[in-house]
Design an enzyme around this catalytic site. Sequence first.
Site, mmCIF file in Angstrom:
data_model
loop_
_atom_site.group_PDB
_atom_site.id
_atom_site.type_symbol
_atom_site.label_atom_id
_atom_site.label_comp_id
_atom_site.label_asym_id
_atom_site.label_seq_id
_atom_site.Cartn_x
_atom_site.Cartn_y
_atom_site.Cartn_z
ATOM 1 N N GLU A 1 0.821 -1.210 0.000
ATOM 2 C CA GLU A 1 0.000 0.000 0.000
ATOM 3 C C GLU A 1 0.859 1.265 0.000
ATOM 4 O OE1 GLU A 1 -3.051 0.444 -0.646
ATOM 5 O OE2 GLU A 1 -3.689 -1.642 -0.613
ATOM 6 N N TYR B 1 -6.303 6.470 4.493
ATOM 7 C CA TYR B 1 -6.527 5.452 3.467
ATOM 8 C C TYR B 1 -5.728 4.181 3.781
ATOM 9 C CZ TYR B 1 -5.977 2.585 -0.549
ATOM 10 O OH TYR B 1 -5.929 1.480 -1.343
ATOM 11 N N ASP C 1 -9.582 5.148 -2.148
ATOM 12 C CA ASP C 1 -8.527 5.758 -2.973
ATOM 13 C C ASP C 1 -9.192 6.365 -4.214
ATOM 14 O OD1 ASP C 1 -9.241 3.622 -4.527
ATOM 15 O OD2 ASP C 1 -7.221 2.804 -4.748
ATOM 16 N N CYS D 1 -19.673 -0.429 -18.488
ATOM 17 C CA CYS D 1 -20.915 -0.627 -17.734
ATOM 18 C C CYS D 1 -21.648 -1.910 -18.142
ATOM 19 C CB CYS D 1 -21.839 0.577 -17.909
ATOM 20 S SG CYS D 1 -21.049 2.125 -17.431
HETATM 21 FE FE1 SF4 Z 1 -19.012 2.325 -13.105
HETATM 22 FE FE2 SF4 Z 1 -20.633 1.806 -15.154
HETATM 23 FE FE3 SF4 Z 1 -20.443 0.132 -13.115
HETATM 24 FE FE4 SF4 Z 1 -21.666 2.462 -12.806
HETATM 25 S S1 SF4 Z 1 -22.288 0.788 -14.123
HETATM 26 S S2 SF4 Z 1 -20.209 1.540 -11.399
HETATM 27 S S3 SF4 Z 1 -20.409 3.749 -14.110
HETATM 28 S S4 SF4 Z 1 -18.835 0.657 -14.568
#
Ligand code: SF4
Length: 350
Positions: free
Chosen positions: A39, A121, A139, A198
């Site tokens: 770390e 942290y 972080d 996502c």
């Molecule tokens: Fe990140 Fe997309 Fe997951 Fe939301 S959905 S936490 S923006 S990767």
Amino acid sequence: MAMTHALRLLTWYDRHRRTLPWRAPPGERTVPYLVWLSEIMLQQTTVATVGDYYRRFVKRWPTVEALAAAPLDDVLSAWAGLGYYARARNLHACARAVAERGGRFPEDEAGLRALPGIGPYTAAAIRAIAFDHKASAVDGNVERVIARLEAIETPLPDAKIEITARAAELVPDQRAGDYAQAMMDLGATVCTPRKPLCVICPLSRSCRALKLGIAETLPRRSPKAEKPTRRGLAFVLARKDGAVLLRKRPPKGLLGGMDEVPSSPWREGKFNPADALADPPVPARWTLLDGLVRHTFTHFHLELSVARATATTDRLATLVPGGAWCTLDLLDDRALPTVMRKVIEKASLA
Ligand code: SF4
């Protein structure tokens, strides 16, 4: 909500966790010394850079007691290239403090924070990863994930308080260490600064920024103040066999205790290398080289002009306080900061 979020994340982590040199196999815990060492190294440095340094340190100093017993100079030279050298000095001081208490790291936040170089942290990361305590390590990666999950549009650094509070609420009662590492991994591999993935994210169902279509724009940041530029002249005095004259920097402050070639003060504002050349550290036939060595520190940019001369006698070293010759084959063993390696390289290539 918190449990669902954590369960999804931990299930994802069990399948997609990164293999890192300091990470224990699934179901095991990394010993506190190794969590702490990794770390500290990872502060402001990438995982890719830290890997080799970490392996070398652990091979040479496998326990906190071994590191505590090492001379500071050895630790600084092994650290050379990782930057932010105050960390290396604190690392050594912390190892000594822990060795004095029998080699055991404290488990509580106050005890950890009282040690040199351990901030909120790092204390939380050690508590979670090494001891599996319910602690929230936030972080830059985690900050980004939370800002997006909660669609926090307040710019950083003002958003920190809100992000930290929300991150703490989300930590599950079980597997806090795995959860902390899962958040770090998610930020590093899926919820990346640009183009977050996502579609494969285990948290997409509960992500507010995704729903609002603003994921890529978060976290927002207040505009940064420009870094100033300091300038100076570095003097590379070499013997005929290539040995270079080095001196030690003062123990405290920027690059404290590290080696360097002598140089004029580094100052902001107008700078004429010819003026600095008129005040060399030792008398010699100095040649000002074309071009500059550039380096960026946390708070400023540095532009160094470089002058070079050949020493006619060994005794010149005695004119520089703390000055000593270093032959080229020993340069790698010296605690030379990256900027000084660039300077010496420029002088020898010119
Ligand atoms: Fe990140 Fe997309 Fe997951 Fe939301 S959905 S936490 S923006 S990767």
